[in-house]
Every structure is written in C-alpha cells, then in structure tokens.
Enzyme design. Sequence first.
Site, short mmCIF file in Angstrom:
data_model
loop_
_atom_site.label_atom_id
_atom_site.label_comp_id
_atom_site.label_asym_id
_atom_site.label_seq_id
_atom_site.Cartn_x
_atom_site.Cartn_y
_atom_site.Cartn_z
N GLU A 34 0.84 -1.20 0.00
CA GLU A 34 0.00 0.00 0.00
C GLU A 34 0.88 1.25 0.00
OE1 GLU A 34 -2.87 2.61 2.94
OE2 GLU A 34 -2.74 0.45 3.33
N ARG A 48 0.53 10.35 0.25
CA ARG A 48 0.84 11.44 1.18
C ARG A 48 2.08 12.22 0.78
NH1 ARG A 48 0.31 8.20 6.89
NH2 ARG A 48 -1.52 6.99 6.34
N LYS A 84 -11.20 -2.02 6.08
CA LYS A 84 -10.05 -1.59 6.87
C LYS A 84 -10.57 -1.09 8.22
CE LYS A 84 -6.68 2.24 6.76
NZ LYS A 84 -5.96 3.15 5.86
#
Length: 210
Positions: A44, A48, A131
């Site tokens: 993943e 950011r 999640k």
Amino acid sequence: MSKTERTREICGLAPIVPVLVVDDASHARPLAEALVAGGLPALEVTLRTPAALDVIRAMAEVPGGVVGAGTLVTPEDVRAAKEAGAQFGVSPGATDTLIAACEAEGLPLLPGAATASEAMALLEKGYDMLKFFPAEASGGAPALKAIGAPLPQITFCPTGGVSPSNARDYLSLSNVVCAGGSWVAPKQMVVDGDWAGIEALARDAAKLKD
C-alpha cells in the site's frame, strides 16, 4: 458477488500489508523488490507525498508485487492511482462519492470503518472486507473482536498503530485477514538503502500468522 472479493484475495496474500510513505521515487523499485522477496507481495503506497504516483508506477513493474494506493479521499485520487497502475485502493473512511469513483474505475477498494454502524453501512453497499482504522485508537484488538461478534460476515484489515508487539493479537481474531503496518519499511532504512534489512523485516512479518 461481494464487491470486495478481489480485495479479500489481495489481503489474503500475506499477514501484513506494508503501509508505505515514500518521498523519493528512486527508492520505489528496490523497496518493493525487498518486500516481495521477504514474502509481503501486497503493498500500500500512501498518497501522502508528491512522489507517490511515481512510486506506484515504479512498483507496479516489480514481478510478484500487487501495488495499491492508500489514503484515497477524492475521485481525483482514485483516477490518478488507477492511471499510475494501482491494482487496489485503500481509504481511511468511505463516502458514496469515493465508492462510486472506485466502482467506475474498476478499482477494488478496501474502505475504512471504525464503528459497527460504519461497517454495517458498507455491508449494505456490498463491501464485507474492510479496513479497521485507526485500529489502536479505536480500541485495538478487543474492540475489533467485539464488533466481529454481531457482524461475523465482515472481515477486516486493522491498520493504525499495528506493530510487531500487537500484530498477533489482531491476526489471531477470526474476522481479521491481514493487518497493515509501516514498521517493515522504516524511513531511515529506506533512506539508507538497507534493502537487505527491509527484506529481513518483511520475512519476520510474513511469519506472523504461522
């Protein structure tokens, strides 16, 4: 058919999904190769950093890796991630707009939920692999176990505060397929290019469910 069948398959590849914040795209390929070699193929890459999309592009070319984009918040994030080669998406929460964008792009989504109500709302939309975020701040493994009792049809990937010291607590739960963790790729080791060290951390993480 569940809308998260493919997501569950990806989550089932290894007990830990590395959560990666990568600042320099030149680190992407060797980092992915080290993690895949260590037994963690699902990666993943969080959106950011300015380099994130280039990192996804580079990692998408690594044999054996399945690269996803994390921190999906807007439809623009979804489109950019898919275009860069992401094979799945991860979001901290879930909105109708984000879900619609992922479905339009054919991008399997791991949507975030922290409460029973959020999990039930996603289940209504056909999402039963979620999640659990932020995991530790939301009560940790005991909270996730409690949510699982009345909602056994939902499985989770807890992320947020998961570490080598508590990962087994999560992975021992019947409603947990895998967990997301950033400790397998410490920033300093990435900067130093310590790919052998990262592969060793990945190898240890890959054994957490043994």
